[in-house]
Design a protein around this motif. Structure first.
Motif, PDB file in Angstrom:
ATOM      1  N   GLU A 143       0.857  -1.185   0.000  1.00 12.00           N
ATOM      2  CA  GLU A 143       0.000   0.000   0.000  1.00 12.00           C
ATOM      3  C   GLU A 143       0.893   1.236   0.000  1.00 12.00           C
ATOM      4  N   ALA A 144       0.484   2.241  -0.760  1.00 13.09           N
ATOM      5  CA  ALA A 144       1.214   3.515  -0.772  1.00 13.09           C
ATOM      6  C   ALA A 144       0.209   4.651  -0.919  1.00 13.09           C
ATOM      7  N   LEU A 145       0.448   5.715  -0.165  1.00 14.37           N
ATOM      8  CA  LEU A 145      -0.418   6.888  -0.217  1.00 14.37           C
ATOM      9  C   LEU A 145       0.447   8.134  -0.130  1.00 14.37           C
ATOM     10  N   VAL A 146       0.166   9.098  -0.991  1.00 10.23           N
ATOM     11  CA  VAL A 146       0.831  10.399  -0.928  1.00 10.23           C
ATOM     12  C   VAL A 146      -0.250  11.474  -0.934  1.00 10.23           C
ATOM     13  N   ARG A 147      -0.133  12.412  -0.012  1.00 12.98           N
ATOM     14  CA  ARG A 147      -1.015  13.590   0.009  1.00 12.98           C
ATOM     15  C   ARG A 147      -0.143  14.800  -0.294  1.00 12.98           C
TER      16      ARG A 147
END
Length: 130
Positions: A58-62
């Motif tokens: 899983e990867a998330l960038v804001r």
């Protein structure tokens, strides 16, 4: 444990609009994660030599604001969640004028020969490190 890593935006990392291309933030996260592990007394190379590693599940960038060529960025990295089967690292990307991006990556532990998930190896001991 929070680890701070400083890097400078390279020209090859910017896009046609003149700011850091969004995909590069995952590379910045990787730099922070590798240095966090090194500071904790571990390395990807050693893990691979022992037959196990991490895979990103899983990867998330804001994105908060744009970064540009030659900006000096500070990557803050810490473990935000840890279980026997996975670890999640949280990141903040900062410039002197404030927050540029935040995010996280979750990694499963795997046996490299089989590619199958495994429990966190005892010698890794991220609980004791972080």
């Amino acid at each position: 444990m929070v680890r701070e890593t400083v890097l400078r935006v390279r020209y090859s990392e910017i896009d046609a609009q003149g700011h850091v291309n969004n995909a590069n933030y995952l590379s910045y996260f990787e730099v922070g994660r590798v240095e966090w592990l090194r500071d904790a007394g571990h390395s990807y190379r050693e893990m691979e030599e022992r037959g196990y590693g991490f895979v990103v599940v899983e990867a998330l960038v804001r994105y908060r604001r744009a970064a540009y060529f030659d900006d000096e960025l500070k990557i803050r990295t810490e473990i935000s969640d840890l279980s026997r089967a996975s670890v999640q690292f949280a990141y903040e990307v900062l410039r002197e004028d404030g927050l540029v991006a935040t995010g996280h990556t979750r990694h499963a532990y795997v046996d490299l020969a089989s590619g199958k998930p495994i429990r966190m190896p005892k010698e890794l001991d991220l609980l004791g490190s972080g």
